[in-house]
Design a protein around this motif. Structure first.
Motif: not given
Length: 261
Positions: A31-53
């Motif tokens: 998992t992406c421990a410091n990002g979306c916390d999802r499995p790397v094969n379905v990572c959503l880090c690239h779609t998350l806002p750089p900072n929480p809105l």
């Protein structure tokens, strides 16, 4: 004949294949421990806002314990999209769960005539007021606090959500109003907004995931609501597109005829 050598080669190949499969499986589960916390094969880090809105609306979500284990839960992502998002795990809201809600409760008890437009709990129903209508009414008050909404949402199956709302009413009804987006209890089907955002079958038209519902509410409540909604929906749409790869087509269920006699 090289029977022993061939057997060794075959065993080595099998072992290597098993190792590769195990390694691939482990990589998929990482998992992406410091990002979306999802499995790397379905990572959503690239779609998350750089900072929480940032929002003037404070969002409080009662997250049913069963949903924490659900692969399609959207609340964890929503909390990464919004700065003012508080998640409470439980089956009902009560005094002591949230300092924010406690302050609203204390204020309402101290002044029973205080308008309740500020705090809204989101759940469809015949007694729920359309969110847009509430937003228009609150503008007639001079209280600056009325511009900073508190939005309470319930995350769980529809049966669980209904139970959670009912159990929370003794507390919530003191300081908040029931609000809803457009819905039609007489129409079956998914969200009335975007059919491509379906994660689970909804009980009637207008129902939607918690993440989508909050996004639609912020569109109404925030001055830059359209932009905020767009950012959240972008994350949700990417999540749904990943999930669609693993879903099997659903065949219509045939109604069983009752046997006569």
């Amino acid at each position: 004949m090289n029977t022993q050598e061939d057997s060794f080669s075959s065993a080595f190949a099998t072992t290597t294949s098993s190792f590769d499969d195990h390694h691939h499986h482990q990589a998929r589960r990482r998992t992406c421990a410091n990002g979306c916390d999802r499995p790397v094969n379905v990572c959503l880090c690239h779609t998350l806002p750089p900072n929480p809105l940032p929002t003037s609306t404070k969002v409080v979500i009662l997250h049913h314990p069963h949903e924490r284990r659900h692969k399609l839960a959207t609340v964890p992502l929503l909390s990464k999209c919004l700065r003012n998002c508080e998640i409470i795990v439980g089956r009902k809201l009560k005094y002591g769960d949230s300092k924010l809600l406690d302050s609203l409760y204390d204020r309402a008890c101290g002044n029973p005539n205080l308008p309740r437009w500020r705090a809204l709990y989101l759940f469809p129903g015949l007694n729920a007021l359309p969110l847009a209508e509430i937003n228009q009414k609150k503008s007639s008050f001079d209280d600056d606090d009325m511009n900073d909404h508190v939005l309470v949402a319930f995350d769980g199956t529809w049966r669980h959500a209904k139970e959670m709302v009912h159990a929370s009413l003794p507390f919530l009804s003191k300081f908040s109003l029931q609000a809803c987006l457009d819905f039609d209890a007489g129409v079956g089907g998914p969200t009335i907004f975007d059919s491509d955002l379906i994660l689970r079958r909804e009980p009637f038209g207008g129902c939607m995931s918690t993440m989508e519902a909050v996004a639609r509410c912020l569109r109404v409540l925030e001055s830059n609501g359209i932009e905020i909604e767009s950012r959240i929906i972008e994350v949700l749409r990417t999540m749904v597109s990943f999930q669609a790869c693993f879903l099997k087509p659903m065949k219509p269920r045939h109604k069983l005829k009752k046997a006569k006699g």
